[in-house]
Scaffold this motif. Structure first.
Motif, mmCIF file in Angstrom:
data_model
loop_
_atom_site.group_PDB
_atom_site.id
_atom_site.type_symbol
_atom_site.label_atom_id
_atom_site.label_comp_id
_atom_site.label_asym_id
_atom_site.label_seq_id
_atom_site.Cartn_x
_atom_site.Cartn_y
_atom_site.Cartn_z
ATOM 1 N N MET A 125 0.809 -1.202 0.059
ATOM 2 C CA MET A 125 0.063 -0.069 0.020
ATOM 3 C C MET A 125 0.886 1.336 -0.030
ATOM 4 N N LEU A 126 1.883 1.092 0.800
ATOM 5 C CA LEU A 126 2.918 2.441 0.646
ATOM 6 C C LEU A 126 3.712 2.729 -0.468
ATOM 7 N N ALA A 127 4.124 1.363 -1.006
ATOM 8 C CA ALA A 127 4.536 1.610 -2.362
ATOM 9 C C ALA A 127 3.976 2.177 -3.511
ATOM 10 N N HIS A 128 2.429 2.001 -3.393
ATOM 11 C CA HIS A 128 1.605 2.317 -4.298
ATOM 12 C C HIS A 128 1.304 4.060 -4.407
ATOM 13 N N TYR A 129 1.376 4.349 -2.909
ATOM 14 C CA TYR A 129 1.593 5.828 -2.934
ATOM 15 C C TYR A 129 2.872 6.646 -3.021
ATOM 16 N N GLY A 130 3.703 5.726 -2.816
ATOM 17 C CA GLY A 130 5.244 6.315 -2.954
ATOM 18 C C GLY A 130 5.520 6.571 -4.136
ATOM 19 N N CYS A 131 4.909 5.932 -5.203
ATOM 20 C CA CYS A 131 5.372 6.162 -6.751
ATOM 21 C C CYS A 131 4.436 7.162 -7.439
ATOM 22 N N ARG A 132 3.316 7.391 -6.816
ATOM 23 C CA ARG A 132 2.210 8.314 -7.499
ATOM 24 C C ARG A 132 2.537 9.613 -7.920
ATOM 25 N N ASP A 133 3.416 10.244 -7.532
ATOM 26 C CA ASP A 133 3.727 11.667 -7.788
ATOM 27 C C ASP A 133 5.189 11.958 -7.689
ATOM 28 N N TYR A 134 5.805 12.967 -8.367
ATOM 29 C CA TYR A 134 7.123 13.259 -8.500
ATOM 30 C C TYR A 134 7.647 14.336 -7.540
ATOM 31 N N ARG A 135 6.746 14.820 -6.571
ATOM 32 C CA ARG A 135 7.245 15.929 -5.739
ATOM 33 C C ARG A 135 8.311 15.433 -4.716
ATOM 34 N N SER A 136 9.235 16.467 -4.469
ATOM 35 C CA SER A 136 10.380 15.946 -3.738
ATOM 36 C C SER A 136 11.425 15.338 -4.427
ATOM 37 N N ILE A 137 11.381 15.534 -5.749
ATOM 38 C CA ILE A 137 12.483 14.670 -6.871
ATOM 39 C C ILE A 137 12.710 13.224 -6.292
ATOM 40 N N GLY A 138 11.703 12.268 -6.097
ATOM 41 C CA GLY A 138 11.657 11.084 -5.910
ATOM 42 C C GLY A 138 11.951 10.553 -4.177
ATOM 43 N N HIS A 139 11.782 11.596 -3.481
ATOM 44 C CA HIS A 139 12.269 11.092 -2.182
ATOM 45 C C HIS A 139 11.393 10.329 -1.040
ATOM 46 N N LYS A 140 9.991 10.710 -1.930
ATOM 47 C CA LYS A 140 8.808 9.732 -1.169
ATOM 48 C C LYS A 140 9.035 8.380 -1.532
ATOM 49 N N ALA A 141 9.433 7.895 -3.016
ATOM 50 C CA ALA A 141 9.660 6.397 -3.106
ATOM 51 C C ALA A 141 10.796 5.936 -2.397
ATOM 52 N N ILE A 142 12.048 6.965 -2.357
ATOM 53 C CA ILE A 142 13.053 6.735 -1.614
ATOM 54 C C ILE A 142 12.710 6.382 -0.205
ATOM 55 N N TYR A 143 11.885 7.112 0.499
ATOM 56 C CA TYR A 143 11.600 6.713 1.809
ATOM 57 C C TYR A 143 10.718 5.554 2.061
ATOM 58 N N VAL A 144 10.040 5.297 1.274
ATOM 59 C CA VAL A 144 9.014 4.034 1.320
ATOM 60 C C VAL A 144 10.273 2.764 1.190
ATOM 61 N N ALA A 145 10.920 2.785 0.233
ATOM 62 C CA ALA A 145 12.128 1.519 0.366
ATOM 63 C C ALA A 145 13.031 1.551 1.593
ATOM 64 N N ASN A 146 13.457 2.802 1.832
ATOM 65 C CA ASN A 146 14.636 2.919 3.001
ATOM 66 C C ASN A 146 13.953 2.439 4.282
ATOM 67 N N ALA A 147 12.824 3.107 4.346
ATOM 68 C CA ALA A 147 12.317 2.633 5.809
ATOM 69 C C ALA A 147 11.713 1.010 5.904
ATOM 70 N N TYR A 148 11.332 0.632 4.795
ATOM 71 C CA TYR A 148 11.057 -0.735 4.937
ATOM 72 C C TYR A 148 12.030 -1.598 5.220
ATOM 73 N N ARG A 149 13.383 -1.591 4.331
ATOM 74 C CA ARG A 149 14.497 -2.129 4.463
ATOM 75 C C ARG A 149 15.166 -2.034 5.783
ATOM 76 N N THR A 150 15.012 -0.792 6.435
ATOM 77 C CA THR A 150 15.663 -0.733 7.632
ATOM 78 C C THR A 150 15.020 -1.433 8.819
ATOM 79 N N LEU A 151 13.579 -1.252 8.624
ATOM 80 C CA LEU A 151 12.666 -2.207 9.548
ATOM 81 C C LEU A 151 12.847 -3.763 9.453
ATOM 82 N N GLN A 152 13.113 -4.071 8.254
ATOM 83 C CA GLN A 152 13.487 -5.521 7.984
ATOM 84 C C GLN A 152 14.694 -5.843 9.036
ATOM 85 N N CYS A 153 15.690 -4.794 9.373
ATOM 86 C CA CYS A 153 16.878 -5.196 10.061
ATOM 87 C C CYS A 153 16.554 -4.964 11.628
#
Length: 511
Positions: free
Chosen positions: A206-234
């Motif tokens: 669900m977060l990945a869906h919303y993380g890729c929907r707009d270009y605002r903040s030059i991609g940082h939304k998508a970056i945050y979705v991936a990075n938050a999830y990956r850190t939580l995996q650890c």
């Protein structure tokens, strides 16, 4: 994650960084007497602030309250006394989400949060002897971002409004409605309900869906979705709730523009085309044929296409039976090409955003979400090209994806390549591609690049870019990998760059 368990191993860490002879005995830690004790009372927060679980709250408070000039020494002592890698990583992420607001943009000071996973990846992929260096750097960087947040108003994440949290059976619908309507308050309580009741993989989709929907903040939304999830995996999903609250808040940043739910805005244009094209994709879209020619054609198309046109062309390739890998190769190569055309903040984010979207594409479970991620990654490439044009000259350079490695005066050594990075990045890129074409081991370049980031990196982007680019080398098809990695020379640190002083600080802290 293995960490040094005894004095000899810690000495090995310092020797590998050129610091042989440092004394790591706890009896040498005279600075500990200068640190204030952390009592139970000290860990109490104001009633309106979010508070973490008792196992991690004291460590987070220690990070928050320790002055920047003492943070390396303080955490060196904690690590020496048994604090684990995961505990320090968790404290870094949680301190960031509690203290750093993803406003006015999901970037700038918020990189203290975004970079935690990048530092973790750098640590994960380093020799045992080096693995603490990125974490010490991130600790120091958090303190600088924390100070900036204080200057901008001293925002702190509030406690959950428990009375407004929807029941579990309504959590998904409530979250979707809040995000679709760009409703910050409703999204905050809905993500809490979702985090408490849904599976982690479902929440990520669900977060990945919303993380890729707009270009605002030059991609940082998508970056945050991936990075938050990956850190939580650890660090563990039990720490997810405050992180996901911060993430939902970040995803709803529309940078002062009118509510996108009720307005037709340019950053959302490609998303509308993506939604229109999803139904046209065949059920077998993910099982197409590998086609290097299609990769080259799409790479050429993306040089001039609009974001919406990029979605349409990519969808047509998927309908025609081209494998997603061949499409992804073109996306990676497009991002790499931009590094040579305009080395800087925009092209860097083309690479790091592509890394994030590709991670989400590989990780998401839902078929529709994966299709969205692929099409939106294609859309973001022209968005980044448009942003580069707004920042000045864009060189007419093209990435060399032919079998010819390019002109070079013989195969340069790894040392010579990274020396050239400091003075002539174009030559360094050509030498790197020639080195790889002549049979040089890519791992020797990758390991050298990571070590130089530790020694020379001064900014969150040094870690974000290097972690993304060096990881994505293996995601690109073998015939295009050399060209992709060679382009990283335009932004990696060189061996002649000035040292950042981190190793000296760690040495002194452990002396």
């Amino acid at each position: 994650m293995k960490r040094p368990h005894n004095i000899n191993e810690r000495r090995g860490f310092l020797k590998s960084a050129g610091l042989a002879g440092a004394t790591l005995s706890m009896t040498d830690f005279g600075f500990l007497g200068r640190l204030p004790a952390v009592s139970a009372a000290d860990t109490k927060l104001p009633s309106n602030a979010v508070e973490f679980s008792p196992d991690i709250e004291p460590l987070v408070r220690l990070l928050e309250d320790t002055p920047r000039e003492q943070v390396v020494e303080t955490f060196a002592a904690k690590i020496q006394s048994g604090t684990s890698y995961r505990e320090v990583l968790a404290a870094l992420l949680l301190a960031g989400v509690r203290n750093i607001q993803p406003r006015p943009s999901v970037g700038f000071k918020f990189h203290a949060v975004l970079v935690v996973n990048s530092a973790h990846l750098a640590s994960l992929n380093s020799p045992d002897s080096d693995r603490w260096l990125p974490i010490f750097w991130a600790l120091d960087y958090f303190k600088s971002s924390q100070a900036r947040d204080v200057q901008e108003g001293d925002w702190t994440m509030s406690a959950v409004d428990e009375a407004s949290v929807p029941p579990s059976h309504r959590a998904k619908d409530a979250f979707r409605a809040a995000m679709d309507n760009w409703d910050v308050d409703a999204a905050d309580t809905a993500i809490v309900a979702l985090c408490r009741t849904a599976a982690a993989a479902e929440v990520f989709d669900m977060l990945a869906h919303y993380g890729c929907r707009d270009y605002r903040s030059i991609g940082h939304k998508a970056i945050y979705v991936a990075n938050a999830y990956r850190t939580l995996q650890c660090i563990g999903w039990r720490y997810a709730e405050p992180v996901l609250r911060s993430l939902a808040y970040a995803l709803l940043n529309h940078e002062g523009q009118p509510n996108p739910a009720t307005h037709d805005l340019a950053p959302d244009a490609a998303w509308r085309v993506t939604q229109e094209r999803l139904a046209s994709l065949p059920a077998e879209w993910s099982h197409g044929r590998l086609d290097a020619g299609a990769t080259r054609d799409l790479l050429d198309t993306l040089r001039t296409a609009s974001p919406s046109d990029a979605v349409a062309v990519t969808a047509d390739l998927m309908v025609s039976g081209v494998a997603p890998q061949s499409i992804n190769d073109a996306l990676f190569l497009s991002a790499a090409e931009m590094l040579a055309q305009q080395p800087g903040i925009v092209s860097l984010h083309a690479a790091t955003t592509t890394n994030a979207l590709q991670y989400a594409y590989r990780t998401a479970c839902g078929d529709e979400t994966r299709r969205e991620l692929l099409l939106q990654n294609a859309a973001f490439i022209p968005y980044f090209r448009e942003s580069m044009q707004g920042r000045g000259n864009v060189a007419a350079k093209r990435i060399n994806v032919s079998d010819d490695a390019g002109e070079s005066d013989g195969a340069a050594s790894v040392d010579e390549i990274f020396a050239a990075v400091s003075s002539d990045r174009s030559r360094a890129a050509a030498d790197m591609q020639a080195f790889l074409a002549s049979g040089g081991r890519p791992e020797s370049l990758i390991h050298a690049a990571r070590r130089l980031v530790f020694l020379k990196g001064n900014d969150a982007h040094d870690y974000k870019f290097s972690s993304a680019a060096l990881e994505d080398f293996y995601a690109v098809s073998p015939q295009f990998r050399n060209a992709y990695l060679a382009s990283s020379a335009y932004l990696l640190p060189g061996s002649k760059d000035r040292d950042n002083g981190l190793v000296d600080r760690v040495r002194d802290a452990l002396a």
